[in-house]
Design an enzyme around this catalytic site. Structure first.
Site, short mmCIF file in Angstrom:
data_model
loop_
_atom_site.label_atom_id
_atom_site.label_comp_id
_atom_site.label_asym_id
_atom_site.label_seq_id
_atom_site.Cartn_x
_atom_site.Cartn_y
_atom_site.Cartn_z
CG ASP A 140 35.67 35.80 44.63
OD1 ASP A 140 34.69 35.39 44.26
OD2 ASP A 140 36.43 36.88 44.52
CD GLU A 162 33.88 32.30 41.59
OE1 GLU A 162 33.40 32.73 40.68
OE2 GLU A 162 34.89 32.81 42.13
#
Length: 525
Positions: free
Chosen positions: A267, A298
């Protein structure tokens, strides 16, 4: 590289060629098969099952997912959140997977540790790997406050101090009293963070850089957005601190061994020291004895030029969500027939480095009302899914919200088409591809198939659907290969067939604004 230096310039001055593509070195399925790999993100932002925990819901759906060709599942963060309804992105304790009474509850939003472990066991028995969503940038929900020196900085330029250092009170002490030192004895204090966004003493919100003692300021090895993008939210972790590194490295090894997970979704890597992440992945590979650990990052940017240097830096240990392709889909869905489909793959990760691209159409962060809202309209979404699932480049990820009924973003037409495309990917979309980019509003391609799987022919259109009512349809002549001989290709969507000549040529048609997929074999839904 200086604090204001450009990552792109830094890489280009040292460029010695890109590493081997990441996907060819990673495991895409729990079993070694010649079938296509396929990932699903198995949650939406507000996912909640009315009758069972989310982990139990996932377990019950495993057979269906396997039947649809899914080989990897990205589950939501399994860690304890700051409150009982938190999705896990509000990370409180990574070492609590729903096992300890913390934050007023034992279970996480998604279920208990035992339910998670059992669900992953069932998934692996069906040939499906599970990815752990790793929230390594920040912590939220501290157990108590501390007093220390900090400097408020300009939220739009984190390199610009607004005042001299001053004493603030921050929520930075994480004691984890409910866990009682199980798995890890590490306790977090202000010395383990670089910044925070709340001065509890003065009840003032802002962005505060912690100073004094051993603090080194923001990491230099993060994205340069807003001057320096080390800070995102909550208490921002200092990944240079040796105790922090030791604890997170140990967690990475532990969480895969404990749960049976096969890799990570990373993340918010824009905000994390990239050398820490590289060391983290290398450590996990060594500690688990697995050189094929899967990882997808990401990095949220529509600009592929900003992603290219990260691909280089991570040495083939990380794949990247193709956010530029998603944004092309989003723009195309807004533009309608004005969008030239022949340019849909321009300036994307999958075009630049297909072996490093995780292609997707939408996810939980794109949903309407979310901070990164960029929801692809339903009409074009069907086109987009045909492109990512059937063309063969990149590793696709489908979204739970597009496949399963839900109150946030479900469209039955999209779900029905998506199931057909997933089946087509599993059974037919193999072999070399030949593109037929016929016109700005209609493009097609053919997959030739291989020894174990049939091929397919696909047309997609973004033309005004009203034209079909006037008898105007797309007609594209495509060659499906001389090895098929005189044959008939049948439609997987609706009815219809195409006669193919001995030399492999056939004339394939598609209604405006629609998708059509043909296969040589009869299709049995």
């Amino acid at each position: 590289m200086g604090q204001n230096g450009s990552l792109i310039d830094w890489v280009l001055t040292r460029l010695r060629g890109y590493p081997r593509p990441a996907l060819e070195r990673m495991r895409l399925s729990h079993r070694s098969t010649p079938d296509n790999g396929l990932m699903i993100q198995f949650f939406t932002w507000d996912s909640k099952h009315p009758n069972m925990s989310w982990w139990q819901h996932f377990e019950t759906e495993v057979p269906r997912l396997a039947d649809l060709g899914v080989t990897q599942v990205w589950l939501p963060p399994p860690n304890k959140a700051m409150n009982e309804t938190g999705q896990g992105y509000d990370a409180y304790d990574l070492w609590d997977l729903g096992e300890f009474d913390q934050k007023g509850v034992v279970s996480t939003r998604w279920g208990t540790k035992d339910q998670l472990v059992h669900a992953i066991e069932v998934a692996k028995a069906h040939g499906i790997d599970v990815l752990i969503d790793a929230i390594l940038n920040h912590k939220i929900g501290a157990d108590r406050t501390e007093t220390f020196e900090a400097v408020p900085v300009d939220p739009q330029n984190r390199l610009r101090d607004l005042t001299p250092p001053r004493e603030i009170e921050g929520w930075t002490a994480f004691d984890f009293p409910g866990r009682k030192n199980h798995y890890s004895t590490f306790k977090w204090t202000q010395e383990h963070f670089t910044g925070l966004d709340w001065d509890h003493k003065k009840r003032l919100k802002g962005v505060y850089r912690i100073v004094g003692g051993s603090h080194k300021g923001w990491s230099k090895f993060v994205d340069s957005e807003l001057g320096n993008y080390d800070y995102l939210l909550g208490a921002d972790i200092d990944h240079r601190h040796p105790d922090v590194r030791q604890d997170i490295f140990a967690w990475g090894e532990w969480v895969l061994k404990t749960t049976g997970g096969a890799g990570f979704r990373l993340d918010a890597i824009k905000h994390i020291d990239r050398y820490f992440l590289l060391d983290f992945l290398k450590h996990v590979r060594r500690a688990t004895g697995r050189e094929d650990v899967f990882a997808v990052a990401e990095y949220w940017s529509a600009n592929v030029k900003l992603i290219k240097p990260y691909i280089y830096v991570f040495q083939g240990l990380v794949t990247f969500f193709d956010v530029p392709l998603h944004h092309n889909f989003y723009r195309a869905s807004k533009a309608g027939a004005r969008y030239d489909l022949r340019t849909i793959f321009n300036d994307t990760v999958v075009k630049f480095r297909p072996g490093d691209a995780i292609t997707f159409v939408d996810n939980h962060e794109c949903q309407i009302g979310q901070s990164l809202e960029s929801w692809v309209g339903a009409n074009f979404k069907i086109v987009a899914y045909a492109l990512v699932l059937l063309r063969g480049e990149g590793h696709p990820c489908v979204f739970y919200g597009d496949l399963y009924p839900n109150e946030e973003c479900y469209d039955a037409r999209v779900a029905n088409a998506l199931q057909v495309f997933m089946k087509a990917r599993k059974l037919y979309a193999y072999g070399d591809r030949t593109d037929y980019f016929h016109s700005r509003n209609c493009i097609g391609f053919v997959r030739s198939g291989d020894a174990q799987h049939g091929g397919c022919a696909v047309l997609v259109s973004n033309a005004d659907q009203g034209h079909g009512a006037q008898g105007v349809i797309h007609s594209v002549r495509m060659n499906v290969g001389t090895n098929v001989g005189p044959s008939t290709f049948n439609s997987m969507i609706g009815t219809g067939s195409v006669d193919v000549s001995a030399d492999g040529w056939g004339t394939f048609t598609c209604l405006p604004g629609a998708v059509q997929v043909w296969v040589k074999n009869d299709f049995a839904p």
